[in-house]
Design a protein around this motif. Structure first.
Motif, PDB file in Angstrom:
ATOM      1  N   ALA A 165       0.820  -1.202   0.000  1.00 57.36           N
ATOM      2  CA  ALA A 165       0.000   0.000   0.000  1.00 57.36           C
ATOM      3  C   ALA A 165       0.855   1.253   0.000  1.00 57.36           C
ATOM      4  CB  ALA A 165      -0.937  -0.022   1.211  1.00 57.36           C
ATOM      5  N   GLN A 166       1.946   1.238   0.786  1.00 53.93           N
ATOM      6  CA  GLN A 166       2.835   2.397   0.797  1.00 53.93           C
ATOM      7  C   GLN A 166       3.437   2.627  -0.584  1.00 53.93           C
ATOM      8  OE1 GLN A 166       5.621   1.510   3.916  1.00 53.93           O
ATOM      9  NE2 GLN A 166       4.192   2.104   5.554  1.00 53.93           N
ATOM     10  N   ALA A 167       3.734   1.527  -1.258  1.00 53.42           N
ATOM     11  CA  ALA A 167       4.292   1.685  -2.598  1.00 53.42           C
ATOM     12  C   ALA A 167       3.240   2.197  -3.576  1.00 53.42           C
ATOM     13  CB  ALA A 167       4.841   0.348  -3.084  1.00 53.42           C
ATOM     14  N   ASN A 168       1.990   1.960  -3.281  1.00 52.97           N
ATOM     15  CA  ASN A 168       0.923   2.356  -4.204  1.00 52.97           C
ATOM     16  C   ASN A 168       0.365   3.745  -3.919  1.00 52.97           C
ATOM     17  OD1 ASN A 168       1.015  -0.061  -5.615  1.00 52.97           O
ATOM     18  ND2 ASN A 168      -0.470  -1.058  -4.228  1.00 52.97           N
ATOM     19  N   ILE A 169       0.861   4.418  -2.863  1.00 55.46           N
ATOM     20  CA  ILE A 169       0.301   5.722  -2.514  1.00 55.46           C
ATOM     21  C   ILE A 169       0.475   6.707  -3.665  1.00 55.46           C
ATOM     22  CG2 ILE A 169       0.619   7.731  -1.032  1.00 55.46           C
ATOM     23  CD1 ILE A 169       1.156   5.841   1.274  1.00 55.46           C
ATOM     24  N   LEU A 170       1.681   6.709  -4.262  1.00 53.30           N
ATOM     25  CA  LEU A 170       1.927   7.625  -5.377  1.00 53.30           C
ATOM     26  C   LEU A 170       1.002   7.305  -6.550  1.00 53.30           C
ATOM     27  CD1 LEU A 170       5.839   7.857  -5.266  1.00 53.30           C
ATOM     28  CD2 LEU A 170       4.169   9.524  -4.430  1.00 53.30           C
ATOM     29  N   ARG A 171       0.857   6.000  -6.821  1.00 57.06           N
ATOM     30  CA  ARG A 171      -0.019   5.648  -7.927  1.00 57.06           C
ATOM     31  C   ARG A 171      -1.459   6.033  -7.643  1.00 57.06           C
ATOM     32  NH1 ARG A 171       3.268   1.022  -7.752  1.00 57.06           N
ATOM     33  NH2 ARG A 171       1.644  -0.201  -6.739  1.00 57.06           N
ATOM     34  N   VAL A 172      -1.852   5.944  -6.362  1.00 59.96           N
ATOM     35  CA  VAL A 172      -3.211   6.343  -5.991  1.00 59.96           C
ATOM     36  C   VAL A 172      -3.418   7.835  -6.198  1.00 59.96           C
ATOM     37  CG1 VAL A 172      -4.805   6.561  -4.044  1.00 59.96           C
ATOM     38  CG2 VAL A 172      -3.543   4.433  -4.396  1.00 59.96           C
ATOM     39  N   ALA A 173      -2.384   8.637  -5.821  1.00 57.04           N
ATOM     40  CA  ALA A 173      -2.502  10.083  -6.007  1.00 57.04           C
ATOM     41  C   ALA A 173      -2.669  10.411  -7.488  1.00 57.04           C
ATOM     42  CB  ALA A 173      -1.281  10.782  -5.434  1.00 57.04           C
ATOM     43  N   GLU A 174      -1.839   9.729  -8.326  1.00 54.06           N
ATOM     44  CA  GLU A 174      -1.983   9.951  -9.765  1.00 54.06           C
ATOM     45  C   GLU A 174      -3.374   9.522 -10.255  1.00 54.06           C
ATOM     46  OE1 GLU A 174       1.192   7.775 -11.461  1.00 54.06           O
ATOM     47  OE2 GLU A 174       2.768   9.147 -10.754  1.00 54.06           O
ATOM     48  N   ALA A 175      -3.844   8.419  -9.709  1.00 50.84           N
ATOM     49  CA  ALA A 175      -5.170   7.953 -10.107  1.00 50.84           C
ATOM     50  C   ALA A 175      -6.254   8.930  -9.662  1.00 50.84           C
ATOM     51  CB  ALA A 175      -5.443   6.568  -9.520  1.00 50.84           C
ATOM     52  N   ASP A 176      -6.083   9.529  -8.460  1.00 48.89           N
ATOM     53  CA  ASP A 176      -7.054  10.521  -7.983  1.00 48.89           C
ATOM     54  C   ASP A 176      -7.106  11.723  -8.906  1.00 48.89           C
ATOM     55  OD1 ASP A 176      -7.719   8.919  -5.875  1.00 48.89           O
ATOM     56  OD2 ASP A 176      -6.409   9.932  -4.430  1.00 48.89           O
ATOM     57  N   ALA A 177      -5.919  12.145  -9.330  1.00 46.52           N
ATOM     58  CA  ALA A 177      -5.889  13.287 -10.251  1.00 46.52           C
ATOM     59  C   ALA A 177      -6.591  12.934 -11.556  1.00 46.52           C
ATOM     60  CB  ALA A 177      -4.431  13.706 -10.518  1.00 46.52           C
ATOM     61  N   LEU A 178      -6.321  11.710 -12.025  1.00 46.18           N
ATOM     62  CA  LEU A 178      -6.976  11.275 -13.258  1.00 46.18           C
ATOM     63  C   LEU A 178      -8.487  11.181 -13.066  1.00 46.18           C
ATOM     64  CD1 LEU A 178      -6.732  10.255 -16.143  1.00 46.18           C
ATOM     65  CD2 LEU A 178      -6.388   7.949 -15.224  1.00 46.18           C
ATOM     66  N   VAL A 179      -8.900  10.681 -11.913  1.00 43.17           N
ATOM     67  CA  VAL A 179     -10.338  10.584 -11.623  1.00 43.17           C
ATOM     68  C   VAL A 179     -10.982  11.962 -11.594  1.00 43.17           C
ATOM     69  CG1 VAL A 179     -12.000   9.976  -9.816  1.00 43.17           C
ATOM     70  CG2 VAL A 179     -10.188   8.367 -10.428  1.00 43.17           C
ATOM     71  N   GLU A 180     -10.268  12.953 -10.980  1.00 42.27           N
ATOM     72  CA  GLU A 180     -10.807  14.304 -10.924  1.00 42.27           C
ATOM     73  C   GLU A 180     -10.972  14.884 -12.318  1.00 42.27           C
ATOM     74  OE1 GLU A 180     -12.359  17.764  -9.425  1.00 42.27           O
ATOM     75  OE2 GLU A 180     -12.022  15.811  -8.468  1.00 42.27           O
ATOM     76  N   ARG A 181      -9.972  14.614 -13.167  1.00 40.08           N
ATOM     77  CA  ARG A 181     -10.068  15.095 -14.554  1.00 40.08           C
ATOM     78  C   ARG A 181     -11.264  14.439 -15.273  1.00 40.08           C
ATOM     79  NH1 ARG A 181      -5.383  14.373 -19.204  1.00 40.08           N
ATOM     80  NH2 ARG A 181      -6.544  15.431 -20.886  1.00 40.08           N
ATOM     81  N   VAL A 182     -11.390  13.134 -15.078  1.00 40.28           N
ATOM     82  CA  VAL A 182     -12.519  12.434 -15.698  1.00 40.28           C
ATOM     83  C   VAL A 182     -13.842  12.966 -15.169  1.00 40.28           C
ATOM     84  CG1 VAL A 182     -13.654  10.195 -15.882  1.00 40.28           C
ATOM     85  CG2 VAL A 182     -11.173  10.365 -16.188  1.00 40.28           C
ATOM     86  N   ARG A 183     -13.866  13.278 -13.858  1.00 38.58           N
ATOM     87  CA  ARG A 183     -15.104  13.810 -13.275  1.00 38.58           C
ATOM     88  C   ARG A 183     -15.484  15.137 -13.903  1.00 38.58           C
ATOM     89  NH1 ARG A 183     -16.806  17.309  -9.866  1.00 38.58           N
ATOM     90  NH2 ARG A 183     -14.703  18.117  -9.511  1.00 38.58           N
ATOM     91  N   ARG A 184     -14.463  16.021 -14.084  1.00 40.49           N
ATOM     92  CA  ARG A 184     -14.757  17.303 -14.709  1.00 40.49           C
ATOM     93  C   ARG A 184     -15.269  17.110 -16.135  1.00 40.49           C
ATOM     94  NH1 ARG A 184      -9.844  18.853 -12.254  1.00 40.49           N
ATOM     95  NH2 ARG A 184      -8.793  18.672 -14.282  1.00 40.49           N
ATOM     96  N   LEU A 185     -14.611  16.178 -16.871  1.00 40.95           N
ATOM     97  CA  LEU A 185     -15.060  15.932 -18.240  1.00 40.95           C
ATOM     98  C   LEU A 185     -16.500  15.401 -18.256  1.00 40.95           C
ATOM     99  CD1 LEU A 185     -11.828  14.333 -19.754  1.00 40.95           C
ATOM    100  CD2 LEU A 185     -12.742  16.615 -20.205  1.00 40.95           C
ATOM    101  N   ARG A 186     -16.815  14.506 -17.305  1.00 44.97           N
ATOM    102  CA  ARG A 186     -18.183  13.975 -17.237  1.00 44.97           C
ATOM    103  C   ARG A 186     -19.184  15.068 -16.895  1.00 44.97           C
ATOM    104  NH1 ARG A 186     -17.519   8.199 -14.006  1.00 44.97           N
ATOM    105  NH2 ARG A 186     -16.556   7.033 -15.751  1.00 44.97           N
ATOM    106  N   ALA A 187     -18.777  15.992 -15.967  1.00 42.07           N
ATOM    107  CA  ALA A 187     -19.671  17.084 -15.608  1.00 42.07           C
ATOM    108  C   ALA A 187     -19.959  17.966 -16.811  1.00 42.07           C
ATOM    109  CB  ALA A 187     -19.067  17.899 -14.469  1.00 42.07           C
ATOM    110  N   GLU A 188     -18.882  18.266 -17.571  1.00 42.87           N
ATOM    111  CA  GLU A 188     -19.088  19.075 -18.770  1.00 42.87           C
ATOM    112  C   GLU A 188     -19.991  18.344 -19.758  1.00 42.87           C
ATOM    113  OE1 GLU A 188     -15.209  19.854 -20.201  1.00 42.87           O
ATOM    114  OE2 GLU A 188     -14.653  21.239 -18.570  1.00 42.87           O
ATOM    115  N   ASP A 189     -19.742  17.027 -19.913  1.00 43.82           N
ATOM    116  CA  ASP A 189     -20.580  16.241 -20.830  1.00 43.82           C
ATOM    117  C   ASP A 189     -22.033  16.217 -20.377  1.00 43.82           C
ATOM    118  OD1 ASP A 189     -21.192  14.616 -22.984  1.00 43.82           O
ATOM    119  OD2 ASP A 189     -20.773  12.777 -21.878  1.00 43.82           O
ATOM    120  N   GLU A 190     -22.242  16.069 -19.063  1.00 41.43           N
ATOM    121  CA  GLU A 190     -23.616  16.070 -18.541  1.00 41.43           C
ATOM    122  C   GLU A 190     -24.289  17.406 -18.770  1.00 41.43           C
ATOM    123  OE1 GLU A 190     -23.326  14.974 -14.494  1.00 41.43           O
ATOM    124  OE2 GLU A 190     -22.943  12.833 -14.890  1.00 41.43           O
ATOM    125  N   GLN A 191     -23.508  18.531 -18.601  1.00 40.82           N
ATOM    126  CA  GLN A 191     -24.072  19.850 -18.834  1.00 40.82           C
ATOM    127  C   GLN A 191     -24.491  20.014 -20.279  1.00 40.82           C
ATOM    128  OE1 GLN A 191     -24.804  22.029 -16.606  1.00 40.82           O
ATOM    129  NE2 GLN A 191     -25.555  23.564 -18.051  1.00 40.82           N
TER     130      GLN A 191
END
Length: 376
Positions: A259-285
């Motif tokens: 898990a400690q080794a995956n923390i960085l990958r999780v942070a990158e994944a969170d950023a990617l998720v946030e980007r996807v969320r914004r894109l989905r919000a724009e698409d929904e709008q």
């Protein structure tokens, strides 16, 4: 026949019958009347019987206290029965007659006797007074079942004999020699429960109940054995759980490191998720805006269709009015033509009358001239 009083009406839901709070005896329903035994007589020695329904042909028996309107006795009233007969053991109702079996063994009947269904040779064509049914000597006190049909009565004795009166068979005659345990009249036809060999219906029911109990015992024993096996299985499962917990602890340590080794990958994944969320919000709008535009277009189309429909209706009304006006005009023209024709006919008759008058004047003038010539 429901015993609920006046006004007489259909009742779609069950209701308690007035005055029949204590019912501890048999009940019977005929075509248009009902009877209840044991009311106000529970624990007493005398027979107690109440009846209600259509009173025609005496099918309700003698009810001195009954309230009758027309031919309807809409409330239960006690029926007068002979004393010293004991309580009522069996009760049956037919189309227009009733049969009562008391604990003394006697059978009493009242109602229509048009076909001899009351089982009493001296009874009139109908009677309210209970008539004692005439039984063969071997059947006295041994009747175990009784049933009434439209114009017949059938009874079964404890030795399996079947007796009948009325329109079905000769009065009081035995129908067959087989051992019959029960009988009913259904639509004018007898239905007999006949003993098969040495096995009676009661014995068959007892055997079936014994088999059911044995089956329940077997099921209970199998359930207990299954419970014991389940307890042993749970004990083995407990030991396996302890071993599994130790293995889980070891795996947890390895997972913490991973898990400690995956923390960085999780942070990158969170950023990617946030980007996807914004894109989905724009698409929904955009989807919402497009849906709103479509809804507006649909409303405009509906409004246009409504206007077209209103215009079509207006045009149809105008056409109908024009057609009605044309019809009226044609009728007026036809009436004018008829009036003109009548005027022409009247003028033609007038001219004919004038010509006839002129001819008459000419003839009169000629006659006058002829008279002058002949004068001296």
């Amino acid at each position: 026949q429901l015993g609920l009083g006046w006004p007489v009406r259909n009742v779609p839901v069950p209701k308690p019958v007035p005055g029949l709070a204590l019912v501890c005896g048999p009940l019977a329903c005929g075509m248009h009347h009902s009877l209840v035994a044991g009311v106000e007589g529970c624990g007493r020695d005398e027979a107690s019987l109440h009846s209600f329904g259509w009173t025609e042909h005496g099918r309700l028996g003698e009810c001195p206290e009954a309230r009758v309107e027309g031919r309807v006795q809409a409330l239960p009233s006690r029926v007068s029965l002979p004393s010293q007969e004991g309580t009522i053991r069996l009760l049956a109702a037919g189309a227009q007659h009733t049969v009562v079996v008391t604990c003394s063994g006697a059978l009493w009947s009242f109602g229509s006797n048009e076909f001899g269904q009351l089982g009493c040779a001296s009874a009139p064509s109908w009677t309210r007074t209970p008539q004692r049914m005439e039984l063969p000597s071997h059947a006295l006190g041994h009747v175990t079942r009784v049933s009434c049909g439209t114009t017949s009565t059938i009874a079964v004795t404890s030795v399996g004999d079947v007796l009948s009166w009325g329109g079905f068979a000769l009065s009081g005659k035995q129908l067959r020699q087989d051992h019959v345990e029960s009988a009913v009249l259904a639509g004018g036809f007898p239905v007999l429960l006949v003993c098969s060999g040495q096995l009676t219906a009661d014995a068959a029911r007892s055997a079936a109940e014994q088999r059911r109990r044995q089956h329940e015992e077997q099921r209970r024993a199998a359930a207990e054995e299954a419970k014991a096996k389940a307890d042993a299985a749970r004990e083995r499962e407990g030991q396996a759980v302890l071993e599994a917990e130790a293995e889980v602890q070891r795996m947890q340590m390895e997972m913490i490191a991973a898990a400690q080794a995956n923390i960085l990958r999780v942070a990158e994944a969170d950023a990617l998720v946030e980007r996807v969320r914004r894109l989905r919000a724009e698409d929904e709008q955009r989807t919402l805006e497009l849906a709103e535009q479509r809804e507006q277009e649909r409303r405009r189309e509906l409004e246009a269709q409504e206007r077209a429909r209103q215009e079509r209706l207006l045009l149809e009304r105008m056409l109908e009015e024009a057609a009605a006006a044309a019809t009226r005009e044609r009728a007026a023209r036809a009436e004018a033509e008829a009036e003109e024709h009548r005027a022409k006919e009247e003028a033609r008759r007038f001219r004919a009358q004038e010509e006839e008058a002129e001819a008459a004047l000419a003839r009169a003038a000629e006659a006058a001239m002829e008279a002058e010539r002949r004068a001296p």
